[in-house]
Design an enzyme around this catalytic site. Structure first.
Site, PDB file in Angstrom:
ATOM      1  N   ILE A  12       0.839  -1.210   0.000  1.00  0.00           N
ATOM      2  CA  ILE A  12       0.000   0.000   0.000  1.00  0.00           C
ATOM      3  C   ILE A  12       0.870   1.256   0.000  1.00  0.00           C
ATOM      4  O   ILE A  12       0.569   2.249  -0.661  1.00  0.00           O
ATOM      5  CB  ILE A  12      -0.986  -0.021   1.190  1.00  0.00           C
ATOM      6  CG1 ILE A  12      -1.816  -1.311   1.132  1.00  0.00           C
ATOM      7  CG2 ILE A  12      -1.909   1.195   1.162  1.00  0.00           C
ATOM      8  CD1 ILE A  12      -2.619  -1.617   2.360  1.00  0.00           C
ATOM      9  N   LEU A  59      12.728   1.000  11.918  1.00  0.00           N
ATOM     10  CA  LEU A  59      12.126   1.902  12.910  1.00  0.00           C
ATOM     11  C   LEU A  59      12.165   1.312  14.315  1.00  0.00           C
ATOM     12  O   LEU A  59      11.843   1.993  15.281  1.00  0.00           O
ATOM     13  CB  LEU A  59      10.683   2.235  12.517  1.00  0.00           C
ATOM     14  CG  LEU A  59      10.493   3.029  11.220  1.00  0.00           C
ATOM     15  CD1 LEU A  59       8.999   3.163  10.904  1.00  0.00           C
ATOM     16  CD2 LEU A  59      11.137   4.409  11.309  1.00  0.00           C
ATOM     17  N   SER A 125      -7.036  -0.958  10.358  1.00  0.00           N
ATOM     18  CA  SER A 125      -7.655  -2.082   9.655  1.00  0.00           C
ATOM     19  C   SER A 125      -9.052  -2.360  10.208  1.00  0.00           C
ATOM     20  O   SER A 125      -9.304  -2.167  11.400  1.00  0.00           O
ATOM     21  CB  SER A 125      -6.772  -3.326   9.833  1.00  0.00           C
ATOM     22  OG  SER A 125      -7.438  -4.495   9.411  1.00  0.00           O
ATOM     23  N   TYR A 150      -1.850  -9.378  15.741  1.00  0.00           N
ATOM     24  CA  TYR A 150      -1.817  -8.365  14.671  1.00  0.00           C
ATOM     25  C   TYR A 150      -2.972  -7.378  14.883  1.00  0.00           C
ATOM     26  O   TYR A 150      -2.755  -6.167  14.961  1.00  0.00           O
ATOM     27  CB  TYR A 150      -1.932  -9.005  13.278  1.00  0.00           C
ATOM     28  CG  TYR A 150      -2.344  -7.997  12.238  1.00  0.00           C
ATOM     29  CD1 TYR A 150      -3.664  -7.946  11.780  1.00  0.00           C
ATOM     30  CD2 TYR A 150      -1.439  -7.054  11.770  1.00  0.00           C
ATOM     31  CE1 TYR A 150      -4.057  -6.991  10.875  1.00  0.00           C
ATOM     32  CE2 TYR A 150      -1.831  -6.092  10.851  1.00  0.00           C
ATOM     33  CZ  TYR A 150      -3.143  -6.063  10.413  1.00  0.00           C
ATOM     34  OH  TYR A 150      -3.543  -5.092   9.511  1.00  0.00           O
ATOM     35  N   LYS A 154      -3.157  -3.126  16.064  1.00  0.00           N
ATOM     36  CA  LYS A 154      -3.869  -2.028  15.396  1.00  0.00           C
ATOM     37  C   LYS A 154      -4.760  -1.287  16.399  1.00  0.00           C
ATOM     38  O   LYS A 154      -4.833  -0.063  16.419  1.00  0.00           O
ATOM     39  CB  LYS A 154      -4.709  -2.549  14.224  1.00  0.00           C
ATOM     40  CG  LYS A 154      -3.897  -3.010  13.031  1.00  0.00           C
ATOM     41  CD  LYS A 154      -3.027  -1.892  12.475  1.00  0.00           C
ATOM     42  CE  LYS A 154      -2.134  -2.353  11.337  1.00  0.00           C
ATOM     43  NZ  LYS A 154      -1.209  -1.294  10.883  1.00  0.00           N
ATOM     44  N   ASN A 199      -3.345 -14.414   1.888  1.00  0.00           N
ATOM     45  CA  ASN A 199      -4.577 -13.733   1.468  1.00  0.00           C
ATOM     46  C   ASN A 199      -5.180 -14.373   0.215  1.00  0.00           C
ATOM     47  O   ASN A 199      -4.478 -14.956  -0.614  1.00  0.00           O
ATOM     48  CB  ASN A 199      -4.293 -12.236   1.227  1.00  0.00           C
ATOM     49  CG  ASN A 199      -3.913 -11.507   2.510  1.00  0.00           C
ATOM     50  OD1 ASN A 199      -2.965 -10.771   2.540  1.00  0.00           O
ATOM     51  ND2 ASN A 199      -4.658 -11.728   3.586  1.00  0.00           N
TER      52      ASN A 199
HETATM   53  C1  WQD Z   1     -10.391 -13.361   2.769  1.00  0.00           C
HETATM   54  C2  WQD Z   1     -11.376 -14.511   2.665  1.00  0.00           C
HETATM   55  C3  WQD Z   1     -10.763 -16.465   3.903  1.00  0.00           C
HETATM   56  C4  WQD Z   1      -7.236 -17.467   1.556  1.00  0.00           C
HETATM   57  C5  WQD Z   1      -6.743 -10.356   6.470  1.00  0.00           C
HETATM   58  C6  WQD Z   1      -6.416  -9.622   7.720  1.00  0.00           C
HETATM   59  C7  WQD Z   1      -6.712  -8.155   7.521  1.00  0.00           C
HETATM   60  C8  WQD Z   1      -5.959  -7.656   6.318  1.00  0.00           C
HETATM   61  C9  WQD Z   1      -6.365  -8.445   5.095  1.00  0.00           C
HETATM   62  C10 WQD Z   1      -3.835  -6.715   6.858  1.00  0.00           C
HETATM   63  C11 WQD Z   1     -11.606 -15.208   3.994  1.00  0.00           C
HETATM   64  C12 WQD Z   1     -10.791 -16.753   2.411  1.00  0.00           C
HETATM   65  C13 WQD Z   1      -8.361 -16.822   2.044  1.00  0.00           C
HETATM   66  C14 WQD Z   1      -7.351 -18.756   0.991  1.00  0.00           C
HETATM   67  C15 WQD Z   1      -9.711 -18.710   1.383  1.00  0.00           C
HETATM   68  N1  WQD Z   1      -4.571  -7.778   6.531  1.00  0.00           N
HETATM   69  N2  WQD Z   1      -9.567 -17.443   1.950  1.00  0.00           N
HETATM   70  N3  WQD Z   1      -8.595 -19.328   0.919  1.00  0.00           N
HETATM   71  O1  WQD Z   1      -8.637 -12.696   6.486  1.00  0.00           O
HETATM   72  O2  WQD Z   1     -10.318 -11.059   5.472  1.00  0.00           O
HETATM   73  O3  WQD Z   1      -8.117 -10.239   6.222  1.00  0.00           O
HETATM   74  O4  WQD Z   1      -6.039  -9.819   5.372  1.00  0.00           O
HETATM   75  O5  WQD Z   1      -4.228  -5.606   7.095  1.00  0.00           O
HETATM   76  O6  WQD Z   1      -6.309  -7.457   8.662  1.00  0.00           O
HETATM   77  O7  WQD Z   1      -7.249 -10.112   8.752  1.00  0.00           O
HETATM   78  O8  WQD Z   1      -8.246 -11.655   4.197  1.00  0.00           O
HETATM   79  O9  WQD Z   1      -7.563 -12.571   2.040  1.00  0.00           O
HETATM   80  O10 WQD Z   1      -6.851 -13.787   4.157  1.00  0.00           O
HETATM   81  O11 WQD Z   1      -9.230 -13.869   3.436  1.00  0.00           O
HETATM   82  O12 WQD Z   1     -10.832 -19.244   1.319  1.00  0.00           O
HETATM   83  O13 WQD Z   1      -6.355 -19.405   0.542  1.00  0.00           O
HETATM   84  O14 WQD Z   1     -10.848 -15.499   1.790  1.00  0.00           O
HETATM   85  O15 WQD Z   1     -11.342 -17.548   4.621  1.00  0.00           O
HETATM   86  O16 WQD Z   1     -12.958 -15.586   4.059  1.00  0.00           O
HETATM   87  P1  WQD Z   1      -8.920 -11.499   5.647  1.00  0.00           P
HETATM   88  P2  WQD Z   1      -7.884 -13.003   3.422  1.00  0.00           P
END
Ligand code: WQD
Length: 338
Positions: A12, A59, A125, A150, A154, A199
């Protein structure tokens, strides 16, 4: 005007530097390169024609932070991205997160507190809301006990900033991101993949390109229309633009309070299966996936009420889920030489 972007070579941060430079700001980027690469500087230069000043600096080194601010006393604003952000890793290694996400924030704020006035944008977040009761989520939804170190960093970060703003000349805006995805349309910068992606979207694009055999969908027995979790996936360029608008609000002293909070999302929720379908449409290929057990700690649904950002910041996400996935796919193909 010189703007400091900490974590500036990150996902970002780098996109925000592009938007800052597009608006004529001079940028100095700090990064410890723990989760980024120097090549991002070239990418930024290819887009804007300008390479930001860069200082490799950790930092967590208080003395280094003090020296940096001594040598750079002409900074008009700070956008603070530098932090570790992997939920799973934070559970395994909490102290890494408390040191890297909290100590660094304290050291930067200690330097800003010495200044006549300071403008501070904080990368927060939607994770602070946990599983919110009501959808879409507004900024005054209750903060729930964090379910990961994490997320806790925040929440603690927001509390520290609120308390410091009360007793200093620091004005701050907290930006609570929903799920940032995608890449700059030029495909010169994007989400740098390190290891197996946690993610959803990077895992999808790596599956699409053949790097991963198949996507595991973590559960389809949730109380949602298609049984899979719902999130608010926002294009990283939309997110970056919001940072410049928030910064200008502080620089122009248009903020109504010393600390303001905004949700940054599209206002639309998309399920995992809907993201898969959208990816298949933009990539014009089937995605291999299988349904597996739920992932520990996942919330069912989160998407933003964006009224406050729309009306007060005058910002609204412009990209659709498909646009964002198109850019993510273009980036994946570019970095894999496809
Ligand atoms: C999204 C959806 C998973 C991977 C996290 C952090 C948040 C931010 C963004 C930093 C969920 C599903 C995921 C996979 C899947 N991070 N999934 N198979 O968990 O909403 O947020 O990342 O700031 O703070 O909590 O994002 O992309 O991990 O998951 O089914 O291989 O996709 O279960 O429903 P999330 P994500």
């Amino acid at each position: 005007m010189k703007i400091l972007v900490t974590g500036g070579l990150g996902f970002i941060g780098s996109h925000t530097i592009v938007e800052l430079q597009n608006q004529g700001f001079d940028v100095i980027a700090i990064d410890n390169l723990s989760n980024s690469s120097l090549s991002v500087l070239e990418g930024i230069e290819k887009i804007t024609g300008k390479k930001p000043i860069f200082e490799q600096l950790d930092l967590r080194d208080k003395l280094a932070v003090q020296n940096f601010f001594k040598l750079n006393d002409d900074i008009s604003g700070v956008i603070h991205f530098a932090a570790s952000k992997a939920v799973g890793e934070s559970v395994e290694n909490p102290l890494l997160y408390y040191e890297n996400n909290i100590n660094t924030l304290v050291y930067v704020l200690q330097e800003l507190q010495k200044k006549e006035s300071a403008n501070f944008i904080f990368s927060s977040s939607c994770t602070v809301y946990g599983q919110a009761e009501k959808m879409p989520i507004t900024e005054n939804a209750p903060i729930q006990p964090a379910i990961s170190p994490y997320g806790n960093t925040k929440q603690i970060g927001e509390e520290i900033i609120a308390e410091v703003c009360k007793v200093s000349n620091i004005n701050s805006i907290l930006l609570r991101y929903f799920n940032p995805i995608g890449s700059h349309p030029s495909a010169e910068i994007g989400e740098l993949p390190i290891g197996v992606p946690q993610n959803l979207v990077p895992f999808i694009t790596q599956t699409g390109i053949g790097l991963r055999k198949e996507l595991s969908v973590y559960g389809n027995d949730y109380p949602t229309p298609d049984g899979t979790c719902i999130r608010d996936y926002i294009h990283v360029v939309d997110l970056a633009k919001a940072h410049v608008i928030a910064l200008k609000r502080l620089l122009n002293k248009n903020n109504l309070e010393k600390i303001e909070i905004f949700n940054l999302g599209t206002g639309t929720g998309s399920s995992v299966l809907e993201v898969i379908a959208a990816f298949e449409k933009v990539s014009e290929q089937k995605l291999q996936y299988k349904i597996v057990d739920r992932r520990e700690g996942d919330i069912i649904s989160a998407y933003a009420n964006t009224d406050k950002a729309n009306t007060i910041l005058g910002w609204k996400a412009e990209s659709t889920l498909e646009n964002a996935l198109e850019s993510a796919w273009k980036w994946e193909k570019k970095i894999r030489g496809k």
